[in-house]
Design a protein around this motif. Structure first.
Motif, short mmCIF file in Angstrom:
data_model
loop_
_atom_site.label_atom_id
_atom_site.label_comp_id
_atom_site.label_asym_id
_atom_site.label_seq_id
_atom_site.Cartn_x
_atom_site.Cartn_y
_atom_site.Cartn_z
N ILE A 1 0.96 -1.09 -0.08
CA ILE A 1 -0.01 0.10 -0.01
C ILE A 1 1.06 1.25 0.00
O ILE A 1 1.99 1.29 0.82
CB ILE A 1 -0.98 0.20 1.19
CG1 ILE A 1 -1.80 -1.12 1.14
CG2 ILE A 1 -1.66 1.39 1.35
CD1 ILE A 1 -2.79 -1.33 2.19
N ASP A 2 0.70 2.05 -0.91
CA ASP A 2 1.39 3.25 -0.86
C ASP A 2 0.68 4.31 -0.08
O ASP A 2 -0.27 5.23 -0.56
CB ASP A 2 1.47 3.88 -2.39
CG ASP A 2 2.23 5.05 -2.62
OD1 ASP A 2 2.82 5.79 -1.49
OD2 ASP A 2 2.07 5.77 -3.74
N TRP A 3 1.06 4.37 1.04
CA TRP A 3 0.71 5.32 2.32
C TRP A 3 0.82 6.90 1.65
O TRP A 3 0.35 7.67 2.34
CB TRP A 3 1.06 4.91 3.53
CG TRP A 3 0.63 3.76 3.84
CD1 TRP A 3 1.55 2.47 4.01
CD2 TRP A 3 -0.59 3.11 4.27
NE1 TRP A 3 0.80 1.49 4.43
CE2 TRP A 3 -0.66 1.79 4.78
CE3 TRP A 3 -1.83 3.73 4.44
CZ2 TRP A 3 -1.58 1.06 4.93
CZ3 TRP A 3 -2.89 3.07 4.96
CH2 TRP A 3 -2.93 1.54 4.84
N ARG A 5 0.78 8.00 -1.12
CA ARG A 5 -0.16 8.39 -2.37
C ARG A 5 -0.63 9.60 -2.34
O ARG A 5 -1.43 9.99 -1.35
CB ARG A 5 -1.00 7.21 -2.75
CG ARG A 5 -1.78 7.30 -3.86
CD ARG A 5 -2.88 5.79 -3.88
NE ARG A 5 -3.48 6.10 -5.29
CZ ARG A 5 -3.24 5.18 -6.39
NH1 ARG A 5 -1.97 4.52 -6.11
NH2 ARG A 5 -3.68 5.04 -7.57
N SER A 8 -6.82 9.96 -3.07
CA SER A 8 -7.42 9.24 -2.17
C SER A 8 -6.65 7.83 -1.88
O SER A 8 -6.52 7.19 -2.93
CB SER A 8 -8.94 8.68 -2.46
OG SER A 8 -9.38 7.93 -1.79
N ILE A 9 -6.35 7.36 -0.79
CA ILE A 9 -5.71 6.01 -0.53
C ILE A 9 -6.85 5.10 -0.92
O ILE A 9 -6.09 3.80 -1.50
CB ILE A 9 -5.38 6.00 1.03
CG1 ILE A 9 -4.49 4.75 1.26
CG2 ILE A 9 -6.75 5.70 1.83
CD1 ILE A 9 -3.23 4.70 0.90
N ARG A 10 -7.93 5.33 -1.16
CA ARG A 10 -8.80 4.14 -1.56
C ARG A 10 -8.71 3.82 -3.09
O ARG A 10 -9.12 2.82 -3.61
CB ARG A 10 -10.25 4.66 -1.40
CG ARG A 10 -10.83 4.72 -0.02
CD ARG A 10 -12.04 5.41 0.09
NE ARG A 10 -12.52 5.31 1.62
CZ ARG A 10 -13.39 4.44 2.06
NH1 ARG A 10 -13.94 3.55 1.32
NH2 ARG A 10 -13.70 4.61 3.30
N ASP A 12 -5.59 3.26 -4.09
CA ASP A 12 -4.39 2.20 -4.37
C ASP A 12 -5.04 1.03 -4.47
O ASP A 12 -5.61 0.41 -3.75
CB ASP A 12 -3.60 2.34 -2.94
CG ASP A 12 -2.68 1.49 -2.75
OD1 ASP A 12 -1.21 1.81 -3.16
OD2 ASP A 12 -2.56 0.24 -2.56
N TYR A 15 -4.56 -1.35 -1.31
CA TYR A 15 -5.60 -0.97 -0.42
C TYR A 15 -7.01 -1.57 -0.60
O TYR A 15 -7.65 -2.28 0.24
CB TYR A 15 -5.48 0.43 -0.21
CG TYR A 15 -6.69 1.14 0.83
CD1 TYR A 15 -6.33 1.34 2.16
CD2 TYR A 15 -8.02 1.03 0.49
CE1 TYR A 15 -7.04 1.65 2.93
CE2 TYR A 15 -9.02 1.59 1.58
CZ TYR A 15 -8.54 1.82 2.73
OH TYR A 15 -9.47 2.26 3.72
N ARG A 16 -7.36 -1.50 -1.85
CA ARG A 16 -8.82 -1.99 -2.22
C ARG A 16 -8.62 -3.43 -2.19
O ARG A 16 -9.76 -4.22 -1.84
CB ARG A 16 -8.83 -1.65 -3.64
CG ARG A 16 -9.25 -0.03 -3.97
CD ARG A 16 -9.55 0.26 -5.24
NE ARG A 16 -10.99 -0.24 -5.57
CZ ARG A 16 -12.07 0.07 -5.36
NH1 ARG A 16 -12.12 1.13 -4.27
NH2 ARG A 16 -13.13 -0.29 -5.73
N PHE A 19 -8.65 -3.86 2.45
CA PHE A 19 -9.46 -3.25 3.53
C PHE A 19 -11.03 -3.33 2.90
O PHE A 19 -11.25 -2.91 1.69
CB PHE A 19 -9.05 -1.86 3.76
CG PHE A 19 -7.77 -1.77 4.47
CD1 PHE A 19 -7.68 -2.04 5.83
CD2 PHE A 19 -6.79 -1.59 3.88
CE1 PHE A 19 -6.63 -1.86 6.41
CE2 PHE A 19 -5.33 -1.47 4.48
CZ PHE A 19 -5.20 -1.63 5.96
N THR A 21 -14.69 -1.92 2.19
CA THR A 21 -15.39 -0.67 1.92
C THR A 21 -16.88 -0.84 1.76
O THR A 21 -17.40 -2.22 1.38
CB THR A 21 -14.85 0.37 1.03
OG1 THR A 21 -14.95 -0.76 -0.39
CG2 THR A 21 -13.22 0.57 1.30
#
Length: 98
Positions: A1-3, A5, A8-10, A12, A15-16, A19, A21
């Motif tokens: 995950i590119d924190w 970025r 929106s981190i969403r 990435d 991340y998708r 996590f 959603t």
């Protein structure tokens, strides 16, 4: 995950994958969760119901691929010389592991 970025981190892709959603759920499931957001115990119950409805055990895993010995919980027997071991926490992973 590119924190780090931008935006929106969403967005990435990793991340998708990891996590969960709300947009992964149907509108009906979203509404059921939102209706209980201020009632933590009821929210947990609704989340559990939705989890069961989404079938985290496809292809009859819990019924068709179980060992004949009741002492071997968490194990699936799909092949003659191989077993698959699934810890309980692994059955609720939200990442796309397939």
């Amino acid at each position: 995950i590119d924190w780090q970025r931008e935006g929106s981190i969403r967005d990435d892709p990793f991340y998708r994958l990891v996590f969960p959603t709300m947009d992964m759920l149907s509108l009906e499931h979203q509404q059921r969760l939102i209706a209980k957001r201020d009632k933590p115990f009821e929210l947990k119950e609704v989340a559990s119901e939705i989890h069961s409805e989404l079938n985290p055990h496809p292809a009859g895993q819990k019924d068709l691929n179980v060992p004949k010995d009741d002492k071997l919980t968490g194990v699936q027997h799909k092949y003659a010389s191989t077993i698959l071991f699934f810890p309980a926490a692994g059955q609720t992973c939200h990442a796309y592991c397939t």
